[in-house]
Scaffold this active site. Structure first.
Site, mmCIF file in Angstrom:
data_model
loop_
_atom_site.group_PDB
_atom_site.id
_atom_site.type_symbol
_atom_site.label_atom_id
_atom_site.label_comp_id
_atom_site.label_asym_id
_atom_site.label_seq_id
_atom_site.Cartn_x
_atom_site.Cartn_y
_atom_site.Cartn_z
ATOM 1 N N CYS A 48 1.021 -1.373 0.189
ATOM 2 C CA CYS A 48 0.140 -0.278 -0.319
ATOM 3 C C CYS A 48 1.003 1.273 0.162
ATOM 4 O O CYS A 48 0.760 2.401 -0.905
ATOM 5 C CB CYS A 48 -1.296 0.116 1.027
ATOM 6 S SG CYS A 48 -0.241 0.203 2.821
ATOM 7 N N HIS B 198 -2.389 1.281 6.844
ATOM 8 C CA HIS B 198 -3.448 1.404 5.335
ATOM 9 C C HIS B 198 -3.378 2.088 4.987
ATOM 10 O O HIS B 198 -3.839 3.447 5.557
ATOM 11 C CB HIS B 198 -3.940 0.170 5.169
ATOM 12 C CG HIS B 198 -4.463 -0.060 3.569
ATOM 13 N ND1 HIS B 198 -3.707 -0.868 3.269
ATOM 14 C CD2 HIS B 198 -4.933 0.557 2.752
ATOM 15 C CE1 HIS B 198 -4.077 -0.795 1.626
ATOM 16 N NE2 HIS B 198 -4.927 -0.353 1.792
ATOM 17 N N HIS C 123 -5.803 1.810 -4.204
ATOM 18 C CA HIS C 123 -4.945 1.374 -4.286
ATOM 19 C C HIS C 123 -4.227 -0.034 -3.640
ATOM 20 O O HIS C 123 -4.931 -1.327 -4.917
ATOM 21 C CB HIS C 123 -5.390 1.422 -2.503
ATOM 22 C CG HIS C 123 -6.415 0.325 -1.993
ATOM 23 N ND1 HIS C 123 -6.864 -0.196 -0.957
ATOM 24 C CD2 HIS C 123 -7.176 0.007 -2.954
ATOM 25 C CE1 HIS C 123 -7.897 -1.134 -1.473
ATOM 26 N NE2 HIS C 123 -8.134 -1.089 -1.964
#
Length: 338
Positions: free
Chosen positions: A253, A301, A313
């Protein structure tokens, strides 16, 4: 028929009849059989447990991934800091080298001066210098030489002081690097465990469709850098998630957001916590395409916001880079790089 088999004689008054006792035994056996049949019928009638749906499997894996991703981002953090500190150590080493040479040369000059004066006497050049100053006697000559030596000593002491400062800084930095290297090694050991868990999860992962909704977006982009970052991130849709990867063939990420903004000329650290501090805070109502959107209280994240509650993402292993609604995870906040 059962009655016909019973004995015809009567028993004495007050004694129980064999006929009712026999009937009771038969009835009990029949009830037992009926009960067994009823239980069996009930078991047959009970509905079988259905296999979990792909959505349920996805949700279960997402839940497990929440436990794994913080460790992955901690590994990214240590690696990023170790890279910075090793660079600092190398730069200090380069600064120390000329200081060491300068110190050695100054020390040699002091030694040479002492040797020439006290053993072989002043050199011709030094004698000429002394004559030009017209010293009155040998005591004045020696005082002058002492001043020259003191000047050399002062120069040496200055160089040594600077060198000690750099040595001290380098020692502290080397200790930090050693601690970080140890932590990196420990996290690398965890990597084997995480990869084993990922492999287990992958065995039950259903095939997922890659979403490209809203990617790239052209409306509401706050800057040319944000536009470039969005275009770059959207161009990675479909590429696999690999933890610790920052492109160009795979990403995690924070690796994806780093890669996207690097293309726009903005450097972000490959760690979600660092990226949170590398941008300006914006409220959810102020968030625009190109902003970074972070999730969970520990910020483990991050995605690139596209507007309209969508982001691009790198979700997790088994799920390639794609677009997704930001509301499927708890949003921690937004940051605007640059």
């Amino acid at each position: 028929m059962l009655v016909a088999t019973m004995p015809p004689h009567r028993h004495a008054q007050g004694q129980p009849s064999a006929r009712p006792a026999g009937l009771r035994r038969v009835v009990q056996r029949l009830l037992t059989v009926v009960a067994a049949v009823a239980v069996g019928a009930g078991m047959l009638a009970a509905p079988a447990y259905a296999a979990p749906s792909p959505e349920e499997i996805e949700a279960a894996i997402d839940k497990q991934w929440e436990q794994l991703e913080p460790t992955i981002e901690e590994y990214n953090k240590v690696r990023a800091q170790l890279k910075v500190d090793r660079k600092k150590s190398a730069e200090l080493g380069k600064k120390i080298q000329p200081l060491a040479l300068e110190t050695e040369m100054a020390m040699n000059r002091v030694s040479d001066l002492a040797t020439r004066h006290y053993i072989t006497g002043p050199s011709r050049d030094l004698g000429a210098l002394l004559v030009s100053t017209k010293p009155g006697n040998l005591a004045e000559q020696l005082t002058y030489l002492d001043r020259l030596a003191a000047s050399e000593r002062k120069q040496v002491e200055g160089v040594l002081a600077v060198r000690r400062k750099y040595d001290s800084e380098k020692q502290k930095l080397d200790a930090t690097i050693a601690a970080e290297a140890k932590k990196e090694k420990e996290l690398a050991a965890k990597k084997t465990q995480i990869n084993a868990e990922i492999k287990r999860l992958q065995a039950s992962m259903p095939k997922t469709t890659v979403s490209v909704a809203g990617c790239p977006t052209v409306n509401g982009v706050v800057s040319s850098a944000a536009r470039k970052a969005i275009q770059t991130a959207c161009a990675q849709v479909g590429k696999p998630y690999v933890w610790g990867a920052d492109g160009p063939s795979s990403f995690d990420c924070s690796g994806l957001t780093q890669y996207a903004y690097k293309a726009a000329g903005i450097y972000l650290t490959h760690h979600t916590g660092a990226q949170w501090n590398e941008g300006r805070a914006v409220s959810r109502s102020e968030a625009r395409p190109g902003d970074l959107v972070f999730f969970f209280s520990d910020l483990h994240h991050v995605g690139l916001y596209l507007g309209g509650n969508l982001m691009v993402h790198a979700p997790r292993t088994g799920k390639p880079v794609q677009t997704q609604n930001i509301n499927y995870m708890p949003v921690a906040g937004f940051r605007r790089p640059g």
